[in-house]
Design a protein around this motif. Structure first.
Motif, PDB file in Angstrom:
ATOM      1  N   LYS A 135     -31.102  66.000  64.104  1.00 19.24           N
ATOM      2  CA  LYS A 135     -32.402  66.247  64.747  1.00 19.24           C
ATOM      3  C   LYS A 135     -33.300  67.125  63.885  1.00 19.24           C
ATOM      4  CE  LYS A 135     -34.534  67.812  69.065  1.00 19.24           C
ATOM      5  NZ  LYS A 135     -34.289  68.324  70.446  1.00 19.24           N
ATOM      6  N   ALA A 136     -32.678  68.055  63.141  1.00 19.13           N
ATOM      7  CA  ALA A 136     -33.466  68.994  62.335  1.00 19.13           C
ATOM      8  C   ALA A 136     -32.794  69.208  60.988  1.00 19.13           C
ATOM      9  CB  ALA A 136     -33.625  70.322  63.066  1.00 19.13           C
ATOM     10  N   ILE A 137     -33.599  69.515  59.976  1.00 22.69           N
ATOM     11  CA  ILE A 137     -33.100  69.853  58.648  1.00 22.69           C
ATOM     12  C   ILE A 137     -33.717  71.174  58.212  1.00 22.69           C
ATOM     13  CG2 ILE A 137     -33.177  69.233  56.198  1.00 22.69           C
ATOM     14  CD1 ILE A 137     -32.858  66.328  56.972  1.00 22.69           C
ATOM     15  N   VAL A 138     -32.880  72.080  57.744  1.00 19.31           N
ATOM     16  CA  VAL A 138     -33.333  73.352  57.177  1.00 19.31           C
ATOM     17  C   VAL A 138     -32.978  73.324  55.697  1.00 19.31           C
ATOM     18  CG1 VAL A 138     -33.256  75.861  57.342  1.00 19.31           C
ATOM     19  CG2 VAL A 138     -32.805  74.465  59.385  1.00 19.31           C
ATOM     20  N   SER A 139     -33.969  73.574  54.845  1.00 22.77           N
ATOM     21  CA  SER A 139     -33.753  73.340  53.420  1.00 22.77           C
ATOM     22  C   SER A 139     -34.356  74.430  52.545  1.00 22.77           C
ATOM     23  CB  SER A 139     -34.358  71.987  53.028  1.00 22.77           C
ATOM     24  OG  SER A 139     -34.254  71.750  51.636  1.00 22.77           O
ATOM     25  N   ILE A 140     -33.810  74.539  51.343  1.00 23.97           N
ATOM     26  CA  ILE A 140     -34.435  75.331  50.288  1.00 23.97           C
ATOM     27  C   ILE A 140     -35.692  74.593  49.828  1.00 23.97           C
ATOM     28  CG2 ILE A 140     -32.312  76.414  49.455  1.00 23.97           C
ATOM     29  CD1 ILE A 140     -32.271  74.228  47.236  1.00 23.97           C
ATOM     30  N   HIS A 141     -36.519  75.289  49.047  1.00 28.85           N
ATOM     31  CA  HIS A 141     -37.732  74.655  48.531  1.00 28.85           C
ATOM     32  C   HIS A 141     -37.424  74.021  47.185  1.00 28.85           C
ATOM     33  CE1 HIS A 141     -42.335  74.686  48.789  1.00 28.85           C
ATOM     34  NE2 HIS A 141     -41.966  73.786  47.897  1.00 28.85           N
ATOM     35  N   ASP A 142     -36.951  72.787  47.245  1.00 29.77           N
ATOM     36  CA  ASP A 142     -36.644  72.001  46.063  1.00 29.77           C
ATOM     37  C   ASP A 142     -37.412  70.691  46.191  1.00 29.77           C
ATOM     38  OD1 ASP A 142     -34.968  69.659  44.875  1.00 29.77           O
ATOM     39  OD2 ASP A 142     -34.166  71.410  43.842  1.00 29.77           O
ATOM     40  N   GLU A 143     -38.349  70.455  45.281  1.00 33.36           N
ATOM     41  CA  GLU A 143     -39.268  69.331  45.424  1.00 33.36           C
ATOM     42  C   GLU A 143     -38.544  67.992  45.561  1.00 33.36           C
ATOM     43  OE1 GLU A 143     -42.545  67.198  46.054  1.00 33.36           O
ATOM     44  OE2 GLU A 143     -42.472  69.402  45.964  1.00 33.36           O
ATOM     45  N   ARG A 144     -37.542  67.766  44.740  1.00 32.43           N
ATOM     46  CA  ARG A 144     -36.809  66.499  44.808  1.00 32.43           C
ATOM     47  C   ARG A 144     -36.152  66.326  46.160  1.00 32.43           C
ATOM     48  NH1 ARG A 144     -32.159  64.700  45.404  1.00 32.43           N
ATOM     49  NH2 ARG A 144     -31.305  66.817  45.481  1.00 32.43           N
ATOM     50  N   LEU A 145     -35.511  67.395  46.639  1.00 29.32           N
ATOM     51  CA  LEU A 145     -34.798  67.348  47.909  1.00 29.32           C
ATOM     52  C   LEU A 145     -35.761  67.160  49.073  1.00 29.32           C
ATOM     53  CD1 LEU A 145     -32.041  67.615  49.310  1.00 29.32           C
ATOM     54  CD2 LEU A 145     -32.391  70.089  49.349  1.00 29.32           C
ATOM     55  N   LEU A 146     -36.872  67.891  49.058  1.00 29.10           N
ATOM     56  CA  LEU A 146     -37.847  67.788  50.148  1.00 29.10           C
ATOM     57  C   LEU A 146     -38.466  66.396  50.204  1.00 29.10           C
ATOM     58  CD1 LEU A 146     -39.665  71.238  49.848  1.00 29.10           C
ATOM     59  CD2 LEU A 146     -37.674  70.638  51.220  1.00 29.10           C
ATOM     60  N   GLN A 147     -38.743  65.830  49.042  1.00 26.38           N
ATOM     61  CA  GLN A 147     -39.305  64.489  48.994  1.00 26.38           C
ATOM     62  C   GLN A 147     -38.318  63.471  49.571  1.00 26.38           C
ATOM     63  OE1 GLN A 147     -42.389  63.664  48.163  1.00 26.38           O
ATOM     64  NE2 GLN A 147     -42.002  61.500  48.616  1.00 26.38           N
ATOM     65  N   ALA A 148     -37.043  63.656  49.251  1.00 23.69           N
ATOM     66  CA  ALA A 148     -36.019  62.755  49.786  1.00 23.69           C
ATOM     67  C   ALA A 148     -35.955  62.854  51.307  1.00 23.69           C
ATOM     68  CB  ALA A 148     -34.661  63.086  49.172  1.00 23.69           C
ATOM     69  N   VAL A 149     -36.038  64.077  51.834  1.00 25.94           N
ATOM     70  CA  VAL A 149     -36.022  64.260  53.289  1.00 25.94           C
ATOM     71  C   VAL A 149     -37.242  63.605  53.912  1.00 25.94           C
ATOM     72  CG1 VAL A 149     -36.146  65.947  55.163  1.00 25.94           C
ATOM     73  CG2 VAL A 149     -34.660  66.388  53.202  1.00 25.94           C
ATOM     74  N   ASP A 150     -38.415  63.832  53.325  1.00 23.73           N
ATOM     75  CA  ASP A 150     -39.650  63.266  53.869  1.00 23.73           C
ATOM     76  C   ASP A 150     -39.587  61.742  53.933  1.00 23.73           C
ATOM     77  OD1 ASP A 150     -40.737  65.760  54.190  1.00 23.73           O
ATOM     78  OD2 ASP A 150     -41.924  65.714  52.348  1.00 23.73           O
ATOM     79  N   GLU A 151     -39.021  61.146  52.918  1.00 25.23           N
ATOM     80  CA  GLU A 151     -38.939  59.684  52.874  1.00 25.23           C
ATOM     81  C   GLU A 151     -37.992  59.127  53.933  1.00 25.23           C
ATOM     82  OE1 GLU A 151     -37.964  58.666  48.867  1.00 25.23           O
ATOM     83  OE2 GLU A 151     -39.898  59.335  48.068  1.00 25.23           O
ATOM     84  N   THR A 152     -37.011  59.924  54.337  1.00 22.04           N
ATOM     85  CA  THR A 152     -36.095  59.451  55.385  1.00 22.04           C
ATOM     86  C   THR A 152     -36.705  59.593  56.774  1.00 22.04           C
ATOM     87  OG1 THR A 152     -34.962  61.593  55.734  1.00 22.04           O
ATOM     88  CG2 THR A 152     -34.097  60.146  53.989  1.00 22.04           C
ATOM     89  N   MET A 153     -37.718  60.455  56.903  1.00 22.19           N
ATOM     90  CA  MET A 153     -38.359  60.655  58.204  1.00 22.19           C
ATOM     91  C   MET A 153     -38.857  59.337  58.791  1.00 22.19           C
ATOM     92  SD  MET A 153     -38.673  63.559  59.882  1.00 22.19           S
ATOM     93  CE  MET A 153     -40.124  63.887  60.842  1.00 22.19           C
ATOM     94  N   GLU A 154     -39.351  58.471  57.932  1.00 24.71           N
ATOM     95  CA  GLU A 154     -39.964  57.228  58.376  1.00 24.71           C
ATOM     96  C   GLU A 154     -38.954  56.255  58.980  1.00 24.71           C
ATOM     97  OE1 GLU A 154     -41.893  55.701  54.950  1.00 24.71           O
ATOM     98  OE2 GLU A 154     -43.112  57.501  54.607  1.00 24.71           O
ATOM     99  N   VAL A 155     -37.679  56.409  58.611  1.00 22.56           N
ATOM    100  CA  VAL A 155     -36.658  55.448  59.062  1.00 22.56           C
ATOM    101  C   VAL A 155     -35.515  56.114  59.825  1.00 22.56           C
ATOM    102  CG1 VAL A 155     -37.130  53.663  57.350  1.00 22.56           C
ATOM    103  CG2 VAL A 155     -35.647  55.582  56.737  1.00 22.56           C
ATOM    104  N   SER A 156     -35.631  57.419  60.083  1.00 20.20           N
ATOM    105  CA  SER A 156     -34.598  58.141  60.838  1.00 20.20           C
ATOM    106  C   SER A 156     -35.124  58.428  62.242  1.00 20.20           C
ATOM    107  CB  SER A 156     -34.218  59.448  60.135  1.00 20.20           C
ATOM    108  OG  SER A 156     -33.647  59.196  58.874  1.00 20.20           O
ATOM    109  N   ASP A 157     -34.616  57.731  63.217  1.00 21.47           N
ATOM    110  CA  ASP A 157     -35.109  57.887  64.583  1.00 21.47           C
ATOM    111  C   ASP A 157     -34.835  59.274  65.154  1.00 21.47           C
ATOM    112  OD1 ASP A 157     -35.980  55.273  64.561  1.00 21.47           O
ATOM    113  OD2 ASP A 157     -34.136  54.482  65.452  1.00 21.47           O
TER     114      ASP A 157
END
Length: 388
Positions: A135-157
Motif C-alpha cells: 500500500k505504501a513505499i518509504v524510500s531514500i532519495h535515489d533517482e533511479r529507485l524513485l523513478q522505478a517506483v513511480d513507473e509501477t504506480m500506474e500498474v499497481s492497484d
C-alpha cells in the motif's frame, strides 16, 4: 535488559545439554516489541543509548526515549496518510536511521513492514507490489529507485502512498516534514485495532535462488526468537555496542540491529557508507568502542588484508560470522591478531538461528556446531548420508 522476562525460569546454563533441555521462552498473550521493549525502556531508562549512527558527515546518538518518541510521531504521521493495521509498507532505506523510526512505527500501528534493498528494479518492485499488496513505499532519495517506483504506480492497484525521507518529489510526501508537530505518544491500539501475537509483523522476499522470490512472514512474537541470536551467539554485552554489517533490506539486519540486541541491553551501531572500504570498518570499531561484531567471512578476510593489526580493537569481546563458509585461514589469522575465536551460526530468512556455536559451550574448534532448543536438525554429508 528485558530478555530474562521472556525466558521461563531463567538461569545461567552449565552445559549445552542443560541449555538445550531447559531453555524455554515465556511468550506473553500479547507482545509488541515497540511497546514492550522500546517504549518501556524509554520510560524506565530514558537516557540509555539504543542506537549510534553515522555517515560520512554526521554522528547521531539515539536513546530509547528518543526512539520511542520518534516512532510515535512517525506512527501518527503514517496513520494520517492512511496506513492502518494490516497494511503492507515496503521500506527501502539502506542504513539510514529513519529505518528504525519507520519499523517501530509500523509495529505500533500493527502494519506489515516489508524491508527491501535499494537495488530493486522496476520489475522487482512491481512483483512485490502485486504479491504483497503493497500500500505504501518509504524510500531514500535515489533517482533511479524513485523513478522505478513511480513507473509501477500506474500498474499497481494497491500502491497508494509514497514517502521520501529527504528532499522533494511530485507525488511523494516528506517524512521529516510530516512528523513535525506530531504527538510523541502513540497509545497501544485496542478494540478492532488490537494487535495479536499471530498478526503479521514482518514480510521478507527471499533471494529467489530458484524461481521468483518467495514471501516469508513473521508474526509479532518473532523478536523473542532473537534472544538466542543476541545472547548466546552474538554474546552482546549489557551496556555494550553491537555492530552487525548488513543492509536493512535483508533479514540479517533484524538479526543484528534491533530485536535481540535491545532485549539484551546492548546498543546497536550503524554506519551508512557511501562506498564500503575495510578500513572504515576498522576505524569505526576503534573510534566508537564496538564490543561485539558480526559480518560475513569475506569481510573478515578484507579486514585482515587491510591492516587489521594496525588498529586498536581491544574493545571487541566477541565476533561472529554467517552467510558463507568460514575458512580455517581466516579463523586462525583473526584469532592470532585479536585473541578472539570467530563463532559461526546458520539460519535462514524463514527462521532465526538454527545452529551454531554458543555461549554455554567452551569451544576451541569453530567446526563444532550445535542446534538451538526447539530446533530439530539433520546433518548431511555431501554424499547425502544422514549424520544426525
Amino acid at each position: 535488559m528485558y530478555y530474562k522476562d521472556y525466558i521461563n525460569n531463567f538461569r545461567e546454563y552449565n552445559s549445552y545439554e542443560d541449555f538445550y533441555q531447559h531453555y524455554e521462552l515465556n511468550v506473553p498473550d500479547e507482545f509488541n516489541f515497540a511497546y514492550d521493549v522500546v517504549e518501556r525502556a524509554g520510560l524506565e531508562f530514558p537516557d540509555r543509548e539504543a542506537l549510534v549512527w553515522h555517515d560520512q558527515e554526521d554522528v547521531k546518538r539515539f536513546t530509547f526515549a528518543d526512539l520511542s518518541k520518534a516512532s510515535s510521531r512517525t506512527a501518527h504521521y503514517f496513520k494520517s496518510l492512511g496506513i492502518n493495521k494490516g497494511d503492507a509498507v515496503m521500506v527501502m532505506l539502506k542504513n539510514r536511521y529513519e529505518f528504525w523510526f519507520c519499523l517501530l512505527a509500523l509495529h505500533r500501528i500493527g502494519a506489515i513492514a516489508v524491508p527491501a534493498t535499494h537495488m530493486l528494479t522496476k520489475k522487482d518492485i512491481l512483483y512485490r507490489n502485486t504479491k504483497a499488496s503493497i500500500k505504501a513505499i518509504v524510500s531514500i532519495h535515489d533517482e533511479r529507485l524513485l523513478q522505478a517506483v513511480d513507473e509501477t504506480m500506474e500498474v499497481s492497484d494497491s500502491l497508494k502512498i509514497r514517502v521520501l525521507i529527504e528532499g522533494q518529489r511530485e507525488g511523494w510526501s516528506n517524512l521529516h516534514e510530516g512528523i513535525k508537530g506530531m504527538s510523541e505518544v502513540f497509545e497501544r491500539p485496542t478494540g478492532v485495532n488490537r494487535i495479536k501475537n499471530e498478526d503479521t509483523m514482518l514480510l521478507y522476499f527471499t533471494s529467489g535462488t530458484t524461481g521468483d522470490p518467495k514471501m516469508v512472514e513473521h508474526c509479532f512474537t518473532y523478536p523473542l526468537g532473537h534472544i538466542t541470536t543476541a545472547r548466546y551467539w552474538h554474546r552482546v554485552i549489557d551496556g555494550g555496542l553491537h555492530y552487525t554489517l548488513a543492509d536493512t533490506g535483508w533479514a540479517k539486519a533484524v538479526w543484528g540491529k534491533i530485536y535481540g540486541q535491545w532485549l539484551c541491553g546492548s546498543a546497536v551501531f550503524v554506519a551508512e557508507y557511501k562506498k564500503f572500504t575495510p578500513t572504515d570498518v576498522l576505524v569505526d570499531i576503534q573510534k566508537f568502542g564496538v564490543t561485539t561484531f558480526c559480518a560475513p567471512p569475506t569481510i573478515y578476510r578484507f579486514l585482515i588484508q587491510n591492516g587489521l593489526r594496525e588498529y586498536d580493537l581491544s574493545s571487541l569481546k566477541h565476533c561472529t560470522v554467517a552467510g558463507e563458509p568460514l575458512s580455517a585461514v581466516v579463523f586462525s589469522k583473526f584469532k592470532g591478531y585479536t585473541g578472539i575465536e570467530l563463532c559461526e551460526a546458520y539460519g535462514q530468512t524463514e527462521v532465526t538461528v538454527v545452529s551454531g556455536t554458543f555461549r554455554v559451550l567452551r569451544l576451541s574448534l569453530v567446526l563444532w556446531v550445535k542446534q538451538l532448543p526447539a530446533m530439530n536438525c539433520f546433518w548431511w554429508m555431501r554424499t547425502m548420508n544422514l549424520l544426525k
